[in-house]
Design an enzyme around this catalytic site. Structure first.
Site, PDB file in Angstrom:
ATOM      1  N   PRO A   1     -46.538  30.656 -28.961  1.00 48.45           N
ATOM      2  CA  PRO A   1     -47.389  29.401 -29.746  1.00 48.45           C
ATOM      3  C   PRO A   1     -46.606  28.250 -29.468  1.00 48.45           C
ATOM      4  O   PRO A   1     -45.424  28.262 -29.854  1.00 48.45           O
ATOM      5  CB  PRO A   1     -47.508  29.851 -31.212  1.00 48.45           C
ATOM      6  CG  PRO A   1     -47.376  31.459 -31.106  1.00 48.45           C
ATOM      7  CD  PRO A   1     -46.339  31.856 -30.003  1.00 48.45           C
TER       8      PRO A   1
ATOM      9  N   TYR B   1     -40.194  26.953 -42.008  1.00 46.95           N
ATOM     10  CA  TYR B   1     -41.452  26.758 -42.658  1.00 46.95           C
ATOM     11  C   TYR B   1     -41.584  27.731 -43.984  1.00 46.95           C
ATOM     12  O   TYR B   1     -40.891  28.255 -44.180  1.00 46.95           O
ATOM     13  CB  TYR B   1     -42.733  26.940 -41.677  1.00 46.95           C
ATOM     14  CG  TYR B   1     -42.520  25.826 -40.557  1.00 46.95           C
ATOM     15  CD1 TYR B   1     -42.411  24.551 -40.426  1.00 46.95           C
ATOM     16  CD2 TYR B   1     -42.584  26.398 -39.310  1.00 46.95           C
ATOM     17  CE1 TYR B   1     -42.236  23.701 -39.638  1.00 46.95           C
ATOM     18  CE2 TYR B   1     -42.165  25.547 -38.170  1.00 46.95           C
ATOM     19  CZ  TYR B   1     -42.200  24.163 -38.217  1.00 46.95           C
ATOM     20  OH  TYR B   1     -41.961  23.370 -37.203  1.00 46.95           O
TER      21      TYR B   1
END
Length: 360
Positions: free
Chosen positions: A23, A182
């Site tokens: 990704p 994150y």
């Protein structure tokens, strides 16, 4: 014989070989909607015969975006443009996948080519942003709001809702993003998680939200499709998340229905010196695979066909994820197959190039 081009079956999904598109954020969306750019970006890697093409970190809530231009799956209207891209990927014989994410305390920033720095409200940023504890990522970053238990439950539900939408869009593979500082990674690391409730303190508590996300996603994600989790195997900082922790986490996640651990590192602490070199993260995938038995993916400066083949041949990982190399060459698997002496089916539209290559 090339081990890199051996097929791999994960649940009912057959990967044609072991090369996957990692990704990669494109920062090219409007209100979370995929654009023509995404169709071309993702589709061209499928034409290049990647075994699976994973769409970028996709926000499960608007507040969970890294930037205002992030891809999103927080509402049903965002399904259709992804469905168009995923259908094309599948038509090319690749497996369409998507990474689901929440940026946490690294949310509300500019695109990398605009500096990647925090955005003010006047510049299009937002507040509050969320984290396990009210600790800013770095100087100049917004101080996040510590999530309440009710807000944690809402985010867990948002991951599950996004996974349901991903299936509707045609994805056959979902990866949960628990790396790079994150939200989910920031819960895992004691450097960013200073909570004193059931989501902080002990290893079991710090891993609780990720286990809940996995459980929630697995309830709605079809049993026939694989589920990956990307982790940072180490914070590269004393007192932070370690490879020992990553091994223990893999042991927790496997019985919950996770099929593969995508092994990256870092991102939770600003300014850390990381010993970057070709294949510098492969040892993380190797140890987790060896000690837990779960499938792993190696990522990080994998650029040469022989290098990738050796990783699979030695049993260091089950797949390799390529990122920047796929930006340089969307057709890397076709070239790698030729280098390694393996026959791979080219798109019929490109057969003339294949014949010419054989004459070189």
């Amino acid at each position: 014989m090339s081990h890199l081009f051996e097929p791999l079956r994960l649940r009912s999904v057959e990967l044609a070989h072991r090369i996957l598109v990692s990704p990669m954020c494109q920062y090219s969306c409007h209100d979370g909607f995929a654009q023509d750019w995404h169709f071309v970006h993702l589709g061209s890697r499928a034409v290049g015969r990647a075994a699976a093409v994973l769409a970028e970190a996709t926000a499960v809530t608007p507040e969970g975006r890294i930037s205002p231009a992030d891809l999103g799956l927080w509402k049903d209207a965002q399904i259709e443009p992804l469905h168009r891209a995923f259908s094309f990927i599948a038509q090319q014989g690749s497996v369409p996948g998507i990474q689901l994410a929440h940026a946490g305390r690294k949310a509300s920033t500019r695109e990398p080519w605009n500096g990647g720095t925090p955005l003010s409200l006047e510049e299009g940023g937002w507040t509050p942003i969320f984290a396990p504890s009210a600790i800013a990522f770095a100087d100049g970053y917004q101080t996040p709001s510590a999530l309440s238990t009710a807000e944690i439950a809402s985010i867990v539900g948002a991951f599950a809702d996004a996974a349901r939408r991903a299936e509707s869009a045609g994805a056959q593979l979902v990866e949960i993003h628990a790396a790079h500082g994150y939200l989910l990674h920031s819960f895992l690391s004691p450097l960013s998680n200073h909570r004193d409730d059931q989501y902080g303190g002990t290893f079991a508590n710090r891993t609780r939200i990720l286990c809940e996300v996995v459980t929630g996603v697995r309830k709605v994600w079809p049993e026939k499709y694989p589920l990956f989790v990307r982790i940072s195997a180490t914070d590269w900082v004393e007192g932070g998340w370690t490879l020992d922790d990553a091994v223990a986490l893999a042991r927790l996640l496997q019985p919950l229905g996770v099929d593969l651990i995508d092994c990256s590192s870092g991102g939770n602490v600003a300014g850390v010196k990381i010993p970057v070199a070709p294949g510098y993260q492969v040892s993380f995938a190797e140890r987790i695979r060896r000690e837990t038995g779960i499938a792993t993916g190696a990522v990080g400066m994998i650029t040469e066909p022989e290098q990738a083949d050796q990783i699979i041949r030695r049993g260091q990982a089950d797949v390799v994820f390529l990122a920047r190399q796929f930006l340089r060459d969307p057709y890397w698997p076709l070239i790698a197959a030729r280098v390694l002496g393996h026959e791979i089916e080219w798109p019929v539209q490109y057969e003339r190039a294949k014949i010419s290559a054989r004459k070189l």
